[in-house]
Design a protein around this motif. Structure first.
Motif, PDB file in Angstrom:
ATOM      1  N   MET A 232       0.825  -1.197   0.000  1.00  0.00           N
ATOM      2  CA  MET A 232       0.000   0.000   0.000  1.00  0.00           C
ATOM      3  C   MET A 232       0.867   1.258   0.000  1.00  0.00           C
ATOM      4  O   MET A 232       0.600   2.205  -0.738  1.00  0.00           O
ATOM      5  N   THR A 233       1.924   1.253   0.790  1.00  0.00           N
ATOM      6  CA  THR A 233       2.825   2.403   0.841  1.00  0.00           C
ATOM      7  C   THR A 233       3.520   2.606  -0.491  1.00  0.00           C
ATOM      8  O   THR A 233       3.647   3.732  -0.977  1.00  0.00           O
TER       9      THR A 233
ATOM     10  N   CYS B  84       2.473   1.803  -3.416  1.00  0.00           N
ATOM     11  CA  CYS B  84       1.524   2.291  -4.420  1.00  0.00           C
ATOM     12  C   CYS B  84       1.023   3.699  -4.099  1.00  0.00           C
ATOM     13  O   CYS B  84       0.740   4.482  -5.006  1.00  0.00           O
ATOM     14  N   PHE B  85       0.902   4.015  -2.832  1.00  0.00           N
ATOM     15  CA  PHE B  85       0.323   5.290  -2.420  1.00  0.00           C
ATOM     16  C   PHE B  85       1.294   6.457  -2.601  1.00  0.00           C
ATOM     17  O   PHE B  85       0.903   7.545  -3.016  1.00  0.00           O
TER      18      PHE B  85
ATOM     19  N   ALA C  12       1.567   8.057  -6.069  1.00  0.00           N
ATOM     20  CA  ALA C  12       0.307   8.681  -6.460  1.00  0.00           C
ATOM     21  C   ALA C  12       0.108  10.032  -5.760  1.00  0.00           C
ATOM     22  O   ALA C  12      -0.370  10.983  -6.372  1.00  0.00           O
ATOM     23  N   ILE C  13       0.474  10.116  -4.499  1.00  0.00           N
ATOM     24  CA  ILE C  13       0.208  11.327  -3.730  1.00  0.00           C
ATOM     25  C   ILE C  13       1.388  12.310  -3.772  1.00  0.00           C
ATOM     26  O   ILE C  13       1.198  13.518  -3.590  1.00  0.00           O
TER      27      ILE C  13
END
Length: 80
Positions: free
Chosen positions: A7-8, A10-11, A14-15
Motif C-alpha cells: 500500500m505504501t 503504491c500510495f 500517487a500522492i
C-alpha cells in the motif's frame, strides 16, 4: 505486513506529485522538507511500536527454512 508495504509503495507515487505541487504553489520549495517532519515522526513511532523486539542471541526462526525441519521430522518418524 506485506499489505502495508504494498500500500505504501503504491500510495507514495500517487500522492507525491500532488503534495509537492500544492506545497510549491503555496510556499517556498524549502518548506517541503519541513512539512515532512511530522510524517517522518509518525512513521518512526509506528515502526518502533509495530516491529517486534528481540533479545541479542535469540534465534530468529530460520531453522524451518523451506520446510526442511518438517521433512527431517517425517523421516525420523518413518524410521529412514
Amino acid at each position: 505486513m506485506v499489505g502495508v508495504s504494498t500500500m505504501t509503495t503504491c500510495f507514495a507515487p500517487a500522492i507525491g506529485p500532488t503534495y509537492g505541487g500544492v506545497i510549491l504553489h503555496e510556499c517556498n520549495w524549502n518548506q517541503i522538507f519541513l512539512f515532512l517532519v511530522p510524517v517522518l515522526a509518525c512513521s518512526f513511532v509506528t515502526g518502533i511500536i509495530s516491529i517486534p523486539q528481540r533479545r541479542i542471541g535469540q534465534r530468529t526462526g530460520f531453522k524451518n527454512l523451506f520446510g526442511m525441519q518438517k521433512i527431517k521430522e517425517r523421516r525420523k518418524s518413518i524410521g529412514n
